[in-house]
Scaffold this motif. Structure first.
Motif: not given
Length: 312
Positions: A33-54, A174-178
């Motif tokens: 999972f070492k490769w994931v470390l630089p992308y943690i913020s991006f991954l959470l952003g994806v989750v928040m974008f999904g929340m905005g879509l709903t 979230i705003v972008l998702g909405v």
């Protein structure tokens, strides 16, 4: 698409299993999972974008219909969990980096999985969505402010930088998702069924990255951290329920606020820890363990309340 939706919902309901599995695999083989470390913020952003879509304007109508319940829920979220975390780190005399991590997850807004648990517990889903949404929208200001007040005496906190981070990885997605949901309603509604799968994969990868990077510290004090996380989560449920009861909210709202207060956006805690405390990976461990545990405990609590409702 229907098959994908079914798989997605199954993965969403069994999130605790996949989160725990990723944590175990990362502990055994941290390099995976070492490769994931630089992308943690991006991954959470994806989750928040999904929340905005709903989210739709209708989700916020309950704020005008039942403002008391929403205000109590948001206040309980940003008062109970941070102060409980602060009390626990002093009660257990935790090491500074661990203490900061516990307080950080306590200062985060409610987690989106609380909406699913509220539905399963036969609570007030509209209230749950409203409290989660409002607390998340307030997080850029309240999370760094409360965190600064409670943790600055333990480690130096850059609240301004944290404010900017939350704007980037929470509020902006979230705003972008909405906006996307508003402009492309038909397309986004077709994609909503796959969101639980995307969210679970993203959060599970974050957990794996944090656990893998902190294996050494977990071996030293992992049991203590886990114990504190379990107590913190349980007190969140209990005090959230009592707060709603003392304010004379209906029983379904009491269940809802218990779940809302007890379940944190621990993915945000892990992302903030990775971004601002990279030299001390253990700061992110309480958030990672919270992600695993609160989904297990939330499922158990929801199952209990659902069974009780069925009997009645």
């Amino acid at each position: 698409m229907e098959k994908l939706t079914q798989i997605s919902h199954f993965i969403g309901k069994t999130f605790a299993l996949w989160a725990a599995l990723c944590a175990v695999v990362a502990f055994v083989s941290p390099e995976l999972f070492k490769w994931v470390l630089p992308y943690i913020s991006f991954l959470l952003g994806v989750v928040m974008f999904g929340m905005g879509l709903t989210l739709t304007p209708a989700d916020f109508k309950i704020i005008t219909r039942h403002p008391k319940a929403v205000v109590i829920g948001v206040l309980a979220q940003f008062v109970i969990m941070p102060l409980t975390a602060y009390a626990l780190v002093h009660l257990f005399d935790l090491p500074p980096e661990v203490a900061v991590g516990v307080i950080l997850v306590g200062c985060c807004p409610g987690g989106t999985s609380s909406n699913v648990m509220t539905y399963l517990a036969r609570g007030n889903v509209a209230l749950s969505v409203a409290v989660t949404s409002v607390s998340t929208l307030l997080a850029p200001v309240l999370t760094p402010l409360i965190f600064l007040l409670l943790a600055n005496q333990i480690l130096d906190i850059d609240a301004a930088a944290m404010f900017v981070s939350i704007l980037k990885i929470v509020l902006l997605p979230i705003v972008l998702g909405v906006v996307a949901h508003t402009l492309f309603r038909k397309q986004t509604e077709k994609a909503v069924g796959a969101l639980p799968l995307v969210s679970v994969v993203a959060i599970a990868l974050i957990i794996g990255a944090v656990v893998g990077a902190s294996k050494g510290k977990i071996m030293e004090s992992g049991l203590l951290i886990f114990g504190v996380v379990v107590v913190h989560n349980a007190l969140g449920y209990l005090l959230g329920f009592l707060a709603a009861k003392l304010c004379r909210l209906p029983y379904d709202a009491q269940k809802t606020l218990a779940i809302e207060v007890g379940m944190q956006n621990s993915g945000l805690g892990a992302a903030l820890a990775a971004a601002h405390f990279a030299v001390a990976p253990v700061v992110a461990v309480p958030s990672a363990l919270f992600s695993v545990w609160h989904n297990i405990s939330g499922s158990l609590l929801a199952s209990y309340w659902a069974a009780k409702a069925d009997k009645q």
